[in-house]
Design a protein around this motif. Structure first.
Motif, mmCIF file in Angstrom:
data_model
loop_
_atom_site.group_PDB
_atom_site.id
_atom_site.type_symbol
_atom_site.label_atom_id
_atom_site.label_comp_id
_atom_site.label_asym_id
_atom_site.label_seq_id
_atom_site.Cartn_x
_atom_site.Cartn_y
_atom_site.Cartn_z
ATOM 1 N N SER A 106 0.837 -1.312 -0.051
ATOM 2 C CA SER A 106 0.006 -0.019 0.024
ATOM 3 C C SER A 106 1.049 1.233 0.052
ATOM 4 O O SER A 106 1.750 1.494 -1.288
ATOM 5 C CB SER A 106 -0.970 0.038 1.280
ATOM 6 N N ASN A 107 1.023 1.954 1.055
ATOM 7 C CA ASN A 107 1.899 3.171 1.421
ATOM 8 C C ASN A 107 3.385 2.498 1.792
ATOM 9 O O ASN A 107 4.395 2.989 1.610
ATOM 10 C CB ASN A 107 1.575 3.956 2.163
ATOM 11 N N THR A 108 3.448 1.497 2.172
ATOM 12 C CA THR A 108 4.508 0.489 2.463
ATOM 13 C C THR A 108 4.512 -0.939 1.787
ATOM 14 O O THR A 108 3.522 -1.152 1.589
ATOM 15 C CB THR A 108 4.811 0.561 4.001
ATOM 16 N N LEU A 109 5.366 -1.654 1.950
ATOM 17 C CA LEU A 109 5.599 -3.001 1.517
ATOM 18 C C LEU A 109 5.464 -3.883 2.875
ATOM 19 O O LEU A 109 6.565 -3.546 3.730
ATOM 20 C CB LEU A 109 6.812 -3.276 0.640
ATOM 21 N N GLU A 110 4.592 -4.766 2.953
ATOM 22 C CA GLU A 110 4.610 -5.680 4.289
ATOM 23 C C GLU A 110 4.836 -7.054 3.688
ATOM 24 O O GLU A 110 4.263 -7.696 2.950
ATOM 25 C CB GLU A 110 3.225 -5.642 4.874
ATOM 26 N N LEU A 111 5.873 -7.669 4.275
ATOM 27 C CA LEU A 111 6.487 -8.720 4.034
ATOM 28 C C LEU A 111 6.043 -9.948 5.025
ATOM 29 O O LEU A 111 6.504 -9.732 6.334
ATOM 30 C CB LEU A 111 7.887 -9.003 3.547
ATOM 31 N N ALA A 112 5.145 -10.943 5.020
ATOM 32 C CA ALA A 112 4.984 -12.022 5.834
ATOM 33 C C ALA A 112 6.102 -13.039 5.387
ATOM 34 O O ALA A 112 6.242 -13.603 4.508
ATOM 35 C CB ALA A 112 3.881 -12.694 5.639
ATOM 36 N N TYR A 131 16.200 -6.975 15.404
ATOM 37 C CA TYR A 131 15.435 -6.373 14.859
ATOM 38 C C TYR A 131 15.288 -4.830 15.142
ATOM 39 O O TYR A 131 14.381 -3.935 14.393
ATOM 40 C CB TYR A 131 14.053 -6.942 15.688
ATOM 41 N N SER A 132 15.809 -4.369 15.927
ATOM 42 C CA SER A 132 16.138 -2.890 16.241
ATOM 43 C C SER A 132 17.151 -2.151 15.532
ATOM 44 O O SER A 132 17.428 -0.914 15.703
ATOM 45 C CB SER A 132 16.184 -2.629 17.890
ATOM 46 N N GLN A 133 17.971 -2.982 14.595
ATOM 47 C CA GLN A 133 19.173 -2.311 14.028
ATOM 48 C C GLN A 133 18.673 -1.869 12.802
ATOM 49 O O GLN A 133 17.967 -2.477 12.065
ATOM 50 C CB GLN A 133 20.237 -3.196 13.949
ATOM 51 N N ALA A 156 15.674 -1.372 0.009
ATOM 52 C CA ALA A 156 14.634 -0.758 0.715
ATOM 53 C C ALA A 156 14.851 -0.492 2.196
ATOM 54 O O ALA A 156 15.313 -1.338 2.855
ATOM 55 C CB ALA A 156 13.073 -1.102 0.390
ATOM 56 N N LYS A 157 14.791 0.724 2.800
ATOM 57 C CA LYS A 157 14.885 0.807 4.178
ATOM 58 C C LYS A 157 13.910 -0.010 5.013
ATOM 59 O O LYS A 157 12.690 0.082 4.876
ATOM 60 C CB LYS A 157 14.565 2.420 4.469
ATOM 61 N N ILE A 158 14.135 -0.506 6.052
ATOM 62 C CA ILE A 158 13.266 -1.381 6.927
ATOM 63 C C ILE A 158 12.698 -0.416 7.943
ATOM 64 O O ILE A 158 13.365 0.205 8.571
ATOM 65 C CB ILE A 158 13.949 -2.550 7.639
ATOM 66 N N LEU A 159 11.388 -0.345 7.934
ATOM 67 C CA LEU A 159 10.740 0.592 8.774
ATOM 68 C C LEU A 159 10.381 -0.246 10.553
ATOM 69 O O LEU A 159 10.490 0.386 11.143
ATOM 70 C CB LEU A 159 9.463 1.112 8.510
ATOM 71 N N SER A 160 10.004 -1.524 10.421
ATOM 72 C CA SER A 160 10.103 -2.376 11.368
ATOM 73 C C SER A 160 10.201 -3.781 10.949
ATOM 74 O O SER A 160 9.540 -4.249 9.710
ATOM 75 C CB SER A 160 8.683 -2.042 12.270
ATOM 76 N N GLN A 161 10.295 -4.713 11.937
ATOM 77 C CA GLN A 161 10.442 -5.991 11.716
ATOM 78 C C GLN A 161 10.540 -6.811 13.038
ATOM 79 O O GLN A 161 10.856 -6.320 13.943
ATOM 80 C CB GLN A 161 11.764 -6.390 10.877
ATOM 81 N N ASN A 162 9.904 -8.072 12.687
ATOM 82 C CA ASN A 162 10.157 -8.816 13.837
ATOM 83 C C ASN A 162 10.223 -10.326 13.270
ATOM 84 O O ASN A 162 10.408 -10.528 12.146
ATOM 85 C CB ASN A 162 9.003 -8.732 14.954
ATOM 86 N N ALA A 163 9.937 -11.551 14.120
ATOM 87 C CA ALA A 163 10.175 -12.657 13.594
ATOM 88 C C ALA A 163 8.982 -13.192 12.636
ATOM 89 O O ALA A 163 8.998 -14.291 12.023
ATOM 90 C CB ALA A 163 9.884 -13.860 14.719
ATOM 91 N N TYR A 164 7.775 -12.446 12.435
ATOM 92 C CA TYR A 164 6.800 -12.470 11.646
ATOM 93 C C TYR A 164 6.651 -12.162 10.488
ATOM 94 O O TYR A 164 6.005 -12.434 9.331
ATOM 95 C CB TYR A 164 5.438 -12.172 12.586
ATOM 96 N N GLU A 165 7.027 -10.478 10.668
ATOM 97 C CA GLU A 165 7.000 -9.911 9.358
ATOM 98 C C GLU A 165 7.951 -8.507 9.206
ATOM 99 O O GLU A 165 8.585 -8.412 10.271
ATOM 100 C CB GLU A 165 5.450 -9.334 9.325
ATOM 101 N N THR A 168 8.910 -2.385 4.988
ATOM 102 C CA THR A 168 9.975 -1.446 4.532
ATOM 103 C C THR A 168 9.254 -0.372 3.553
ATOM 104 O O THR A 168 7.989 -0.463 3.277
ATOM 105 C CB THR A 168 10.783 -2.450 3.447
ATOM 106 N N GLN A 169 10.014 0.475 3.212
ATOM 107 C CA GLN A 169 9.698 1.485 2.126
ATOM 108 C C GLN A 169 9.528 0.639 1.050
ATOM 109 O O GLN A 169 10.171 -0.361 0.612
ATOM 110 C CB GLN A 169 10.643 2.492 2.153
ATOM 111 N N ILE A 170 8.808 1.188 -0.135
ATOM 112 C CA ILE A 170 8.570 0.705 -1.241
ATOM 113 C C ILE A 170 9.910 0.658 -2.045
ATOM 114 O O ILE A 170 10.336 1.715 -2.580
ATOM 115 C CB ILE A 170 7.505 1.066 -2.303
ATOM 116 N N PRO A 171 10.448 -0.411 -2.435
ATOM 117 C CA PRO A 171 11.738 -0.141 -3.382
ATOM 118 C C PRO A 171 11.633 0.303 -4.752
ATOM 119 O O PRO A 171 10.411 -0.175 -5.226
ATOM 120 C CB PRO A 171 12.293 -1.700 -3.290
#
Length: 254
Positions: A106-112, A131-133, A156-165, A168-171
């Motif tokens: 959408s406005n970002t890219l979400e990866l599962a 995950y915080s780096q 793409a720059k990572i906006l947030s991440q964890n073990a599930y998803e 990122t910004q849209i490349p």
């Protein structure tokens, strides 16, 4: 009384000549044997040196993004992927899975991401400092050349991440063509330290990372060949009596 017959001068001279010839031949044989021994020992030491260098390079390339590797003008370049491993009971698990199960944009890219072990996902979220780096995400896409991955287009720059998803910004490669959202692999990159080089210069082999490291010297040539399921590296020493060793330094993972 028993009489002894003395040797004549001619007999003495002939005997001395024969002894001299035998001694000369023996001396040359000993020198030849010693020279052969020295040559064999030197070749053995060179072989050990080359095999040790191969082992070093193989270890270095274990963290390389396979698709980013190329050799040009005596410079082997690659991108080093990042990850973190944590111990959970009898298991040692990576914090990051490079396999994408689903992607939505959408406005970002979400990866599962495809979980490597669902049982421990919550524990990974608690233990993984990765995950915080501030990492970048590298997207692999079919039919790209290795050099494509050194440009911002597939990052793409990572906006947030964890073990599930991962969010990122849209490349750039997706901005004008959202239909390309299917890709199977992504990698974490430390944007400041990911680009590595192994350089042959003045017969010395260096690794250029955050610092420069001498891997070997008296290297005459370095060749890299893409073979089935991997890369074969060939190093040669000693231009007068060329000694070369080849080894599969990295195998493609699936």
């Amino acid at each position: 009384m028993k009489k002894f017959k003395a040797f004549s001068l001619v007999e003495v001279l002939i005997t001395a000549l024969i002894v001299g010839i035998i001694a000369g031949i023996s001396g040359k044989s000993i020198l030849a044997i010693y020279a052969d021994y020295q040559s064999s020992e030197q070749k053995y030491l060179l072989e050990i040196s080359l095999l040790n260098t191969m082992a070093q390079i193989q270890k270095i390339l274990q963290k390389a993004v396979f698709e980013s590797i190329f050799l040009q003008d005596n410079t082997l370049e690659f991108l080093e992927k990042s990850n973190q491993w944590v111990n959970l009971g009898d298991y040692s698990l990576p914090c990051f899975s490079s396999l994408v199960a689903r992607a939505t944009m959408s406005n970002t890219l979400e990866l599962a991401v495809l979980p490597l072990n669902q049982q421990f996902q919550e524990r990974l979220n608690a233990l993984c400092t990765l995950y915080s780096q501030p990492f970048e995400l590298l997207f692999l896409y079919p039919n790209n050349s290795p050099r494509d991955y050194y440009t911002p287009k597939f990052r793409a720059k990572i906006l947030s991440q964890n073990a599930y998803e991962i969010i990122t910004q849209i490349p750039e490669f997706l901005i004008n063509d959202a239909s390309q959202t299917f890709f199977s692999k992504v990698y974490l990159l430390d944007s400041k330290r990911a680009h590595k080089k192994i350089v042959l210069k003045d017969n010395q082999l260096f690794l250029f990372s955050d610092k420069s490291y001498l891997l070997d010297d008296f290297i005459e040539s370095m060749e890299l060949e893409r073979v089935e399921f991997g890369f074969k590296l060939t190093l040669c020493k000693e231009p007068k009596d060329l000694l070369c060793k080849s080894h599969i330094v990295l195998e493609e993972s699936f």
